[in-house]
Design a protein around this motif. Structure first.
Motif, PDB file in Angstrom:
ATOM      1  N   THR A 158      33.892  65.493  76.620  1.00  0.00           N
ATOM      2  CA  THR A 158      33.420  65.924  77.934  1.00  0.00           C
ATOM      3  C   THR A 158      32.965  67.364  77.869  1.00  0.00           C
ATOM      4  OG1 THR A 158      34.949  64.428  79.079  1.00  0.00           O
ATOM      5  CG2 THR A 158      34.038  66.255  80.357  1.00  0.00           C
ATOM      6  N   ASP A 173      38.392  63.656  64.107  1.00  0.00           N
ATOM      7  CA  ASP A 173      37.646  64.669  64.867  1.00  0.00           C
ATOM      8  C   ASP A 173      37.683  66.028  64.180  1.00  0.00           C
ATOM      9  OD1 ASP A 173      39.006  63.347  67.970  1.00  0.00           O
ATOM     10  OD2 ASP A 173      37.181  62.775  66.888  1.00  0.00           O
ATOM     11  N   ILE A 180      26.965  66.101  71.995  1.00  0.00           N
ATOM     12  CA  ILE A 180      26.783  65.876  73.430  1.00  0.00           C
ATOM     13  C   ILE A 180      26.077  67.105  73.992  1.00  0.00           C
ATOM     14  CG2 ILE A 180      29.060  66.855  73.947  1.00  0.00           C
ATOM     15  CD1 ILE A 180      29.333  64.842  76.242  1.00  0.00           C
ATOM     16  N   ASP A 191      42.470  62.722  73.668  1.00  0.00           N
ATOM     17  CA  ASP A 191      43.082  61.850  72.653  1.00  0.00           C
ATOM     18  C   ASP A 191      42.543  62.205  71.266  1.00  0.00           C
ATOM     19  OD1 ASP A 191      43.012  58.279  71.902  1.00  0.00           O
ATOM     20  OD2 ASP A 191      44.589  59.769  71.563  1.00  0.00           O
ATOM     21  N   SER A 192      42.655  63.460  70.888  1.00  0.00           N
ATOM     22  CA  SER A 192      42.097  63.938  69.620  1.00  0.00           C
ATOM     23  C   SER A 192      42.639  63.146  68.431  1.00  0.00           C
ATOM     24  CB  SER A 192      42.411  65.426  69.436  1.00  0.00           C
ATOM     25  OG  SER A 192      41.823  66.185  70.471  1.00  0.00           O
ATOM     26  N   GLN A 193      41.748  62.863  67.484  1.00  0.00           N
ATOM     27  CA  GLN A 193      42.082  62.075  66.308  1.00  0.00           C
ATOM     28  C   GLN A 193      41.827  62.878  65.029  1.00  0.00           C
ATOM     29  OE1 GLN A 193      43.404  58.871  66.529  1.00  0.00           O
ATOM     30  NE2 GLN A 193      43.496  59.443  68.716  1.00  0.00           N
ATOM     31  N   LYS A 195      30.305  63.289  80.456  1.00  0.00           N
ATOM     32  CA  LYS A 195      31.317  62.645  79.642  1.00  0.00           C
ATOM     33  C   LYS A 195      30.679  61.566  78.776  1.00  0.00           C
ATOM     34  CE  LYS A 195      35.779  60.273  80.010  1.00  0.00           C
ATOM     35  NZ  LYS A 195      36.843  59.784  80.934  1.00  0.00           N
ATOM     36  N   GLU A 196      31.037  61.568  77.501  1.00  0.00           N
ATOM     37  CA  GLU A 196      30.625  60.511  76.586  1.00  0.00           C
ATOM     38  C   GLU A 196      31.840  60.121  75.744  1.00  0.00           C
ATOM     39  OE1 GLU A 196      27.170  61.594  74.315  1.00  0.00           O
ATOM     40  OE2 GLU A 196      25.872  61.687  76.078  1.00  0.00           O
ATOM     41  N   GLY A 197      32.444  59.009  76.128  1.00  0.00           N
ATOM     42  CA  GLY A 197      33.646  58.565  75.423  1.00  0.00           C
ATOM     43  C   GLY A 197      34.780  59.558  75.600  1.00  0.00           C
ATOM     44  N   ARG A 198      35.327  60.043  74.494  1.00  0.00           N
ATOM     45  CA  ARG A 198      36.435  61.005  74.571  1.00  0.00           C
ATOM     46  C   ARG A 198      35.957  62.453  74.702  1.00  0.00           C
ATOM     47  NH1 ARG A 198      38.854  61.675  70.225  1.00  0.00           N
ATOM     48  NH2 ARG A 198      37.503  60.569  68.769  1.00  0.00           N
TER      49      ARG A 198
END
Lengths: 112, 118
Positions: free
Chosen positions: A63, A84, A48, A79-81, A58-61
């Motif tokens: 920012t 990521d 980004i 909402d870290s996964q 902001k792009e999806g999750r």
């Protein structure tokens, strides 16, 4: 001389948490601020980017927050996964060309 | 969709040996770059090129030479390798100024070359 300073060097976050990585720059001629994401064994890839005429993108999750007066910008991952988990680099470029100056990198680990 | 291709992927050299790293891009990009990545130091620019037949020094050029004889290829040479050149090397390319304001800064990276100098 590091013109873009990045922190922290490493970050561990629980799944679902917020990851925050900060960068500060010195050169007021910078006008383009991208973030790159790098997975192990791969090259960095653009995630980004922001220009200084806006304070947030902001792009999806993901920012970017930009503070021109403080010469700082940050990446927030909501909402870290576990997917990521990677190394993140901030960077900056000026008006005179397309060369990027990179920060030192942040190794993010998201625990399940 | 090859993008940016680097060869070789791995290499081990002895001190004093020479080698050439090859970067090829198929996106018709004007600009190409060579970086090295070391732990805690981010990506540091070695040399770059703004078009066929041109080269310029970056942040850490000492001990390296480059050539851009064809638009799609950018070669990085080590004439006499030193242990301090042990690193991961990345090539990247971008449209450059020809891509316009939005596209000119986006760099596309290869997968890297891991080099060890003993």
């Amino acid at each position: 001389q590091q013109q873009v300073k990045q922190s922290p060097q490493s970050l561990i976050v629980q799944k679902g948490g917020i990851s925050i990585i900060n960068c500060a720059y010195e050169n007021t001629a910078f006008d383009y601020f991208p973030w790159y994401q790098q997975f192990p064994g791969k090259g960095p890839a653009l995630l980004i980017a922001i220009r200084p005429d806006v304070s947030e993108k902001k792009e999806g999750r993901f920012t970017i927050s930009f503070n021109k007066s403080a010469k700082q910008f940050s990446l927030h991952i909501m909402d870290s996964q576990p997917g990521d988990s990677a190394t993140y680099f901030c960077a900056a470029a000026g008006t005179s060309g397309s060369r990027l100056t990179f920060g030192e990198g942040t190794q993010l680990t998201v625990n399940p | 969709n090859a993008g940016v291709t680097q060869t070789p992927k791995f290499r081990v050299l002895k001190t004093g040996q020479s080698m050439t790293l090859l970067c090829a891009q198929d996106m018709n990009h004007e600009y190409m770059y060579w970086y090295r990545q070391d732990p805690g130091m981010g990506l540091r620019l070695i040399h770059y090129s703004v078009g066929e037949g041109t080269t310029a020094k970056g942040e850490v050029p000492d001990g390296y030479n480059v050539s851009r004889l064809k638009k799609q290829n950018f070669l990085l040479g080590l004439e006499s390798a030193a242990p301090s050149q042990t690193s991961v090397y990345f090539c990247a390319s971008s449209y450059g100024l020809a891509g316009g304001t939005l596209a000119k800064n986006i760099q596309y990276f290869g997968a890297g070359t891991r080099l060890s100098v003993l």
